[in-house]
Write a protein that holds these residues in place. Structure first.
Motif, short mmCIF file in Angstrom:
data_model
loop_
_atom_site.label_atom_id
_atom_site.label_comp_id
_atom_site.label_asym_id
_atom_site.label_seq_id
_atom_site.Cartn_x
_atom_site.Cartn_y
_atom_site.Cartn_z
N THR A 130 -19.40 20.83 0.65
CA THR A 130 -19.14 19.55 1.31
C THR A 130 -17.67 19.19 1.26
O THR A 130 -17.10 18.66 2.23
N PHE A 131 -17.03 19.51 0.15
CA PHE A 131 -15.60 19.22 -0.01
C PHE A 131 -14.75 20.09 0.92
O PHE A 131 -13.77 19.61 1.52
N LEU A 132 -15.13 21.36 1.07
CA LEU A 132 -14.31 22.30 1.84
C LEU A 132 -14.57 22.26 3.34
O LEU A 132 -13.70 22.62 4.13
N ARG A 133 -15.76 21.87 3.74
CA ARG A 133 -16.18 22.02 5.13
C ARG A 133 -15.24 21.35 6.14
O ARG A 133 -15.00 21.92 7.22
N PRO A 134 -14.66 20.18 5.87
CA PRO A 134 -13.77 19.57 6.87
C PRO A 134 -12.50 20.37 7.14
O PRO A 134 -11.84 20.17 8.16
N GLY A 135 -12.13 21.27 6.25
CA GLY A 135 -10.96 22.12 6.46
C GLY A 135 -9.65 21.49 6.02
O GLY A 135 -9.63 20.43 5.40
#
Length: 371
Positions: free
Chosen positions: A30-35
């Motif tokens: 969830t932390f990484l998904r936005p890029g």
């Protein structure tokens, strides 16, 4: 800023609570998904490659008697500085091959996959082992590697003299062997028997009962061609008491400025050069996620999300979770997620099949005495 010997306040107690791997994977995904994530790594990411962490069990910073060589000592002119260089280069001559030959682990390749997919834009590493580079060398050209990975504390794989002449470390390793045939024979015997020294992450090996007095540090050929003799030579590593170059410092801050969030992996943040990047991210109100086992310097700072679980257990699944079907159909990413060793250091030595330094010291002492 000068790099000082890392410390963590004794009052710090880990604030992380162990959680199931599935929960850790989902929180990190969830932390990484936005890029647009920047990653900061420390010695903990190299543990599965067989490299002892500085603050892990028996780590060198856990030894109250540990006394590193400082920058001014290594670079000092005169007999005292020469003695420090003899000590450093003999120990490094023995300790460098295990670092040189170490392979990236599953965490290195998982981070490489996140960079290749552009979810992670920039990587800052405190490590000097070059393992992040090895994980992408077959996929990226040298310029892309240089633009995407910042070695905050330099690298063991290059060497330079005090006048700026640079050399490849493998070349300098050969010069050290040629100048010290007894030690070259000792290293050849070690290679034949498969014995490896107990090497620290910076390539240093602790030797006892060994005299450094006769060890020859070769002169710089670049200086010799300019009509001077000089053997004040050091690796491209930032020593304690040495300042990080302005270009590296500015670039590290720029990476924090331009990212949307900061993911920190495998570091206690005891070195202030890394801790200040976390502080800068917090000042800019960037979300920060810390993945590390054990106490860190950041544990008392409110607003930092921390997960305590070894990165090697979960990070490949995190990448698959974040990238979805791309993790299957992109051949480069698929290969990265199928690559990487898992060879944590034993209590006795450096990775699998190694041995402690106790038997090495007697043989090394004989090499030091010569024929």
């Amino acid at each position: 800023m000068r790099v000082s010997v890392p410390t963590i306040p004794h009052t710090v107690v880990s604030s992380g609570v162990p959680i199931p791997p599935a929960e850790a994977i989902e929180r990190i995904s969830t932390f990484l998904r936005p890029g647009n994530v920047a990653v900061l790594t420390g010695a903990g990411v190299s543990v599965d490659s067989g490299v002892k962490a500085y603050r892990g069990k028996d780590g060198r910073y856990m030894n109250p008697n540990y006394k590193p060589i400082f920058y001014h000592q290594l670079m000092e002119n005169g007999p005292r500085g020469h003695a420090y260089r003899q000590r450093y280069w003999l120990r490094s001559y023995i300790g460098y091959p295990p670092v040189r030959d170490t392979l990236p682990n599953t965490t290195h390749f998982a981070i490489a996959a996140l960079q290749h997919s552009k979810n992670v834009i920039n990587l800052i590493t405190q490590n000097v082992d070059g393992l992040h580079h090895k994980a992408v060398k077959h996929v990226w050209d040298s310029r892309t590697v240089q633009d995407s990975i910042l070695e905050l504390h330099g690298t063991l794989h290059r060497v330079h003299c005090k006048f700026g002449h640079g050399f490849d470390r493998d070349q300098f390793q050969e010069w050290l062997g040629d100048a010290n045939p007894e030690w070259k024979a000792y290293m050849d015997d070690m290679e034949k028997t498969g014995q490896k020294p107990k090497t620290n992450p910076d390539g240093d090996v602790a030797l006892e009962g060994v005299s450094y007095d006769n060890y020859v540090v070769p002169g710089c050929p670049g200086c010799l061609s300019e009509g001077r003799r000089n053997n004040v030579i050091k690796p491209d590593v930032i020593f304690f008491g040495e300042s990080i170059g302005q270009e590296v410092r500015d670039r590290s801050y720029r990476i924090i400025n331009e990212c949307d969030r900061l993911f920190i992996i495998g570091t206690t943040l005891a070195t202030y050069s890394a801790f200040r990047l976390l502080k800068h991210a917090m000042e800019l109100k960037k979300p920060v996620l810390l993945l590390n086992v054990g106490p860190t310097r950041a544990d008392s700072i409110p607003g930092i999300d921390k997960i305590e679980i070894p990165s090697g257990q979960i990070l490949r699944e995190v990448v698959r979770n974040v990238l979805g079907t791309r993790a299957t159909y992109d051949p480069s990413i698929r290969e990265m997620l199928e690559s990487g060793i898992v060879d944590p250091p034993t209590d006795e030595g450096y990775g699998d099949g190694t041995q402690a330094n106790a038997p090495l010291n007697a043989v090394a002492a004989a090499a030091a005495r010569g024929p």
